[in-house]
Design an enzyme around this catalytic site. Structure first.
Site: not given
Ligand code: C6P
Length: 408
Positions: A121, A200, A363, A223, A197
């Protein structure tokens, strides 16, 4: 025994009609919905307990502080951390990864390298681009083999100069689950810090930081059934002890003179300013809910949905699916395109049928570029989804195809 088919009742937002259809929410990788208990917890906090933490001696201040710190302990237990000192509250995964990359700037030298993968991401790419640019270190990528991380590529790229290996546990586009424990063991042989990370993975799998033996783990509350604006950076205590604070201000200090200051102990030296108190308390409630369901039961339920949905998606003529071809080691994230149709048109057509999916680059532009596409439709499932939701998705995709091909 939890009846996952009835879980929907706990999530008030799901009990509504969208475009005259009962809502099927398949965008949980973007953000999950919240159970009533989490909504009630937030409102209870503001109705009865609201006060600033670590400052006042009055009853409300003590109560808010106790609940905020109890939430930290709840998070620590959930991820198997040795101590709540290892749990730093952040705004989310993005902030957590930025903090690690900020620390990396104090470690990296010209000639060093950082390894990430092509499936990351943007939040696990750009902070490293900046850290490498500012220190003269090299940013190396691991690519894919058979829609999964190419571990031979990792092996070839690791050197004694590798200082950080920062990888996603579960891809938000491909849905593949990376063998992060084996990767951590390998990277540690070269003396690198291992950053995971978990945006997910933590919501969907039982993640134990001591078992994985990662040095850092980043994840987001929103999430995993919790509120927005709260997330976690886990770090091993010995590393956090030597890591300088990232932000400065109130709350994180021990003593302040005119020209200098000293910091509080862990974890507070990292939490400058008034923290997201209600967010932490709401996250702890979400964790209680997840614990009540049981992470292994959630994993089993989602695996059943993957086993059910994957062959049906693959059977649709003209549907190109990205990510692993078989359901083992695959999370409930399905990115796809329909031949000749723009993903935004597909997502809009699905919305007309009451189905919420995401369309775009998710992203992860370097990954999409690597796959030779610009965007994709993505359906992502969670504990409250059912086989009936899968049926509705399949039916709606078929109807969308027919509509655009003029055979509706
Ligand atoms: N992905 C998606 O629709 P935040 O925005 O800080 O809570 O998470 C960022 C992030 C980092 N790593 C991974 C693997 C992610 O999937 C995400 C967030 C969302 O896929 C929003 S772009």
């Amino acid at each position: 025994m939890i009846d996952f088919n009835g879980l929907r009742q706990d999530f008030p937002i799901l009990n509504q009609r969208v475009n005259d259809e009962s809502l099927v929410y398949l965008d949980s990788a973007a953000t999950s919905q919240k159970p009533q208990v989490v909504i009630d917890r937030l409102s209870h906090y503001y109705q009865w307990d609201n006060a600033n933490v670590h400052r006042g001696v009055h009853t409300l201040a003590e109560r808010a502080t106790r609940k905020y710190e109890a939430s930290r302990q709840r998070v620590a237990d959930f991820i198997g951390a040795k101590s709540s000192k290892e749990v730093l509250f952040t705004r989310g995964t993005t902030t957590a990864l930025n903090w690690v990359a900020q620390f990396a700037k104090t470690v990296l030298q010209p000639g060093d390298n950082v390894i990430i993968s092509i499936m990351e991401h943007h939040s696990n790419i750009i902070p490293w681009q900046e850290a490498c640019r500012q220190t003269g270190a090299e940013l190396r990528y691991i690519y894919l083999k058979d829609d999964a991380l190419d571990l031979a590529d990792l092996n070839n790229k690791l050197t004694e100069q590798t200082k950080f290996v920062s990888l996603t546990h579960v891809s938000n586009v491909l849905g593949c689950v990376n063998p992060i424990k084996d990767i951590a063991a390998l990277a540690h042989k070269f003396g690198a810090y291992v950053v995971v990370d978990g945006a997910q993975s933590v919501p969907h799998l039982a993640v134990d930081v001591q078992d994985i033996n990662c040095d850092f783990l980043a994840f987001s509350g929103h999430k995993m059934l919790g509120p927005t604006g709260i997330g976690v950076l886990y770090g091993k205590e010995a590393i956090l002890e030597k890591m300088p604070p990232i932000e400065f201000g109130g709350e994180m200090i021990d003593f302040v003179g005119e020209q200098e200051a000293s910091w509080k102990a862990l974890p507070w030296k990292f939490e400058a300013g008034t923290p997201n108190i209600s967010g932490a308390i709401g996250l702890a409630e979400a964790i209680s809910y997840l614990d009540h369901l049981g992470m292994s039961a959630i994993q089993k339920h989602e695996q059943e949905l993957v086993d059910y949905l994957l062959p049906q998606l693959k059977a649709i003529d003209g549907l190109e699916l990205y990510g692993p071809n078989n359901s083992q080691g695959r999370a409930a994230v399905f990115s796809f395109n329909l031949k000749g149709l723009h993903p935004h048109d597909v997502a809009t057509a699905l919305d007309y049928q009451g189905i919420a999916v995401r369309a775009g680059h998710h992203c992860a532009q370097p990954l999409l570029h690597y796959l030779g596409i610009e965007s994709a439709v993505r359906a992502s499932l969670y504990c409250y989804n059912t086989k009936e939701d899968c049926d509705k998705l399949i039916q709606a995709i078929r109807a969308t195809k027919e509509f655009f091909n003029g055979t509706f």
